[in-house]
Design a protein around this motif. Sequence first.
Motif, PDB file in Angstrom:
ATOM      1  N   ASP A   1       0.850  -1.182   0.000  1.00 38.99           N
ATOM      2  CA  ASP A   1       0.000   0.000   0.000  1.00 38.99           C
ATOM      3  C   ASP A   1       0.893   1.241   0.000  1.00 38.99           C
ATOM      4  N   ARG A   2       1.760   1.351   1.067  1.00 36.39           N
ATOM      5  CA  ARG A   2       2.666   2.503   1.155  1.00 36.39           C
ATOM      6  C   ARG A   2       3.686   2.256   2.257  1.00 36.39           C
ATOM      7  N   LEU A   3       4.774   3.020   2.231  1.00 41.31           N
ATOM      8  CA  LEU A   3       5.761   3.012   3.305  1.00 41.31           C
ATOM      9  C   LEU A   3       5.161   3.737   4.494  1.00 41.31           C
ATOM     10  N   GLY A   4       5.253   3.150   5.685  1.00 38.61           N
ATOM     11  CA  GLY A   4       4.673   3.763   6.869  1.00 38.61           C
ATOM     12  C   GLY A   4       5.700   4.308   7.840  1.00 38.61           C
ATOM     13  N   PHE A   5       6.781   3.540   8.060  1.00 35.02           N
ATOM     14  CA  PHE A   5       7.747   3.911   9.093  1.00 35.02           C
ATOM     15  C   PHE A   5       9.163   3.565   8.670  1.00 35.02           C
ATOM     16  N   ILE A   6      10.093   4.404   9.066  1.00 33.45           N
ATOM     17  CA  ILE A   6      11.511   4.076   9.057  1.00 33.45           C
ATOM     18  C   ILE A   6      11.901   4.050  10.527  1.00 33.45           C
ATOM     19  N   HIS A   7      12.426   2.929  10.969  1.00 34.82           N
ATOM     20  CA  HIS A   7      12.734   2.748  12.394  1.00 34.82           C
ATOM     21  C   HIS A   7      14.224   2.486  12.563  1.00 34.82           C
ATOM     22  N   GLU A   8      14.888   3.368  13.323  1.00 35.66           N
ATOM     23  CA  GLU A   8      16.273   3.138  13.724  1.00 35.66           C
ATOM     24  C   GLU A   8      16.246   2.589  15.125  1.00 35.66           C
ATOM     25  N   ASN A   9      16.896   1.462  15.328  1.00 34.83           N
ATOM     26  CA  ASN A   9      16.861   0.772  16.612  1.00 34.83           C
ATOM     27  C   ASN A   9      18.287   0.465  17.042  1.00 34.83           C
ATOM     28  N   PHE A  10      18.677   0.950  18.218  1.00 35.83           N
ATOM     29  CA  PHE A  10      19.986   0.675  18.805  1.00 35.83           C
ATOM     30  C   PHE A  10      19.771  -0.253  19.994  1.00 35.83           C
ATOM     31  N   PHE A  11      20.457  -1.411  20.014  1.00 41.07           N
ATOM     32  CA  PHE A  11      20.269  -2.352  21.116  1.00 41.07           C
ATOM     33  C   PHE A  11      21.491  -3.263  21.239  1.00 41.07           C
ATOM     34  N   PRO A  12      21.715  -3.813  22.446  1.00 37.99           N
ATOM     35  CA  PRO A  12      22.816  -4.763  22.619  1.00 37.99           C
ATOM     36  C   PRO A  12      22.505  -6.060  21.884  1.00 37.99           C
ATOM     37  N   GLY A  13      23.492  -6.600  21.179  1.00 39.15           N
ATOM     38  CA  GLY A  13      23.295  -7.860  20.470  1.00 39.15           C
ATOM     39  C   GLY A  13      23.014  -8.992  21.436  1.00 39.15           C
TER      40      GLY A  13
ATOM     41  N   PHE B   1       6.236   0.758  19.273  1.00 42.96           N
ATOM     42  CA  PHE B   1       5.459   1.910  18.800  1.00 42.96           C
ATOM     43  C   PHE B   1       4.271   1.501  17.941  1.00 42.96           C
ATOM     44  N   PHE B   2       4.265   0.262  17.444  1.00 45.22           N
ATOM     45  CA  PHE B   2       3.181  -0.180  16.557  1.00 45.22           C
ATOM     46  C   PHE B   2       1.793  -0.004  17.157  1.00 45.22           C
ATOM     47  N   ARG B   3       1.618  -0.419  18.406  1.00 41.82           N
ATOM     48  CA  ARG B   3       0.275  -0.400  18.996  1.00 41.82           C
ATOM     49  C   ARG B   3      -0.364   0.971  18.837  1.00 41.82           C
ATOM     50  N   GLU B   4       0.322   2.004  19.261  1.00 46.29           N
ATOM     51  CA  GLU B   4      -0.257   3.349  19.209  1.00 46.29           C
ATOM     52  C   GLU B   4      -0.321   3.876  17.774  1.00 46.29           C
ATOM     53  N   GLU B   5       0.725   3.675  17.019  1.00 45.69           N
ATOM     54  CA  GLU B   5       0.776   4.211  15.650  1.00 45.69           C
ATOM     55  C   GLU B   5      -0.273   3.578  14.741  1.00 45.69           C
ATOM     56  N   LEU B   6      -0.531   2.290  14.897  1.00 46.28           N
ATOM     57  CA  LEU B   6      -1.490   1.618  14.013  1.00 46.28           C
ATOM     58  C   LEU B   6      -2.941   1.921  14.373  1.00 46.28           C
ATOM     59  N   ARG B   7      -3.160   2.461  15.568  1.00 42.72           N
ATOM     60  CA  ARG B   7      -4.516   2.893  15.933  1.00 42.72           C
ATOM     61  C   ARG B   7      -4.924   4.132  15.152  1.00 42.72           C
ATOM     62  N   ASN B   8      -3.955   4.963  14.803  1.00 37.61           N
ATOM     63  CA  ASN B   8      -4.204   6.208  14.071  1.00 37.61           C
ATOM     64  C   ASN B   8      -3.230   6.318  12.904  1.00 37.61           C
ATOM     65  N   PRO B   9      -3.410   5.502  11.876  1.00 35.38           N
ATOM     66  CA  PRO B   9      -2.459   5.514  10.767  1.00 35.38           C
ATOM     67  C   PRO B   9      -2.405   6.872  10.071  1.00 35.38           C
ATOM     68  N   SER B  10      -1.224   7.192   9.599  1.00 37.50           N
ATOM     69  CA  SER B  10      -0.992   8.462   8.921  1.00 37.50           C
ATOM     70  C   SER B  10      -0.631   8.190   7.470  1.00 37.50           C
ATOM     71  N   SER B  11      -0.893   9.133   6.607  1.00 36.79           N
ATOM     72  CA  SER B  11      -0.494   8.977   5.212  1.00 36.79           C
ATOM     73  C   SER B  11       0.968   9.373   5.007  1.00 36.79           C
ATOM     74  N   SER B  12       1.585  10.001   6.019  1.00 39.18           N
ATOM     75  CA  SER B  12       2.990  10.387   5.905  1.00 39.18           C
ATOM     76  C   SER B  12       3.892   9.294   6.474  1.00 39.18           C
ATOM     77  N   VAL B  13       5.154   9.299   6.063  1.00 42.48           N
ATOM     78  CA  VAL B  13       6.140   8.357   6.571  1.00 42.48           C
ATOM     79  C   VAL B  13       6.701   8.920   7.872  1.00 42.48           C
ATOM     80  N   LYS B  14       6.732   8.085   8.922  1.00 36.90           N
ATOM     81  CA  LYS B  14       7.273   8.520  10.210  1.00 36.90           C
ATOM     82  C   LYS B  14       8.642   7.892  10.436  1.00 36.90           C
TER      83      LYS B  14
END
Length: 110
Positions: free
Chosen positions: A21-33, A89-102
Amino acid sequence: TAEEAVVREVFEETGREMGIDRLGFIHENFFPGDSLKKQGNIVHEISFFFYMKTPDDFEPVCDSFTDDESKERLIWVDEKSDITYYPTFFREELRNPSSSVKHIVTDNRK
């Protein structure tokens, strides 16, 4: 392209072909391996999340394994489910989808 890769990956992970449908999110994630190969290192993961055109009769099939050979499990959940979501972040973001990329950054380096 990222679009071709996600269509291929969705098919490999679910056994179903779906369009984007469309790109919704770009997610940068920093975490210990946490896998044997990545232990002791900080991982910087960049993910693209797409909204997909999901068929009404969608029933996912999962035959894949993790890096450490554990069987993966795939289930279909909606935003009202009590199940733990990843990324969180999915739970909150998918309740109110946006047409812009976050662009979202999660930093769990400690």
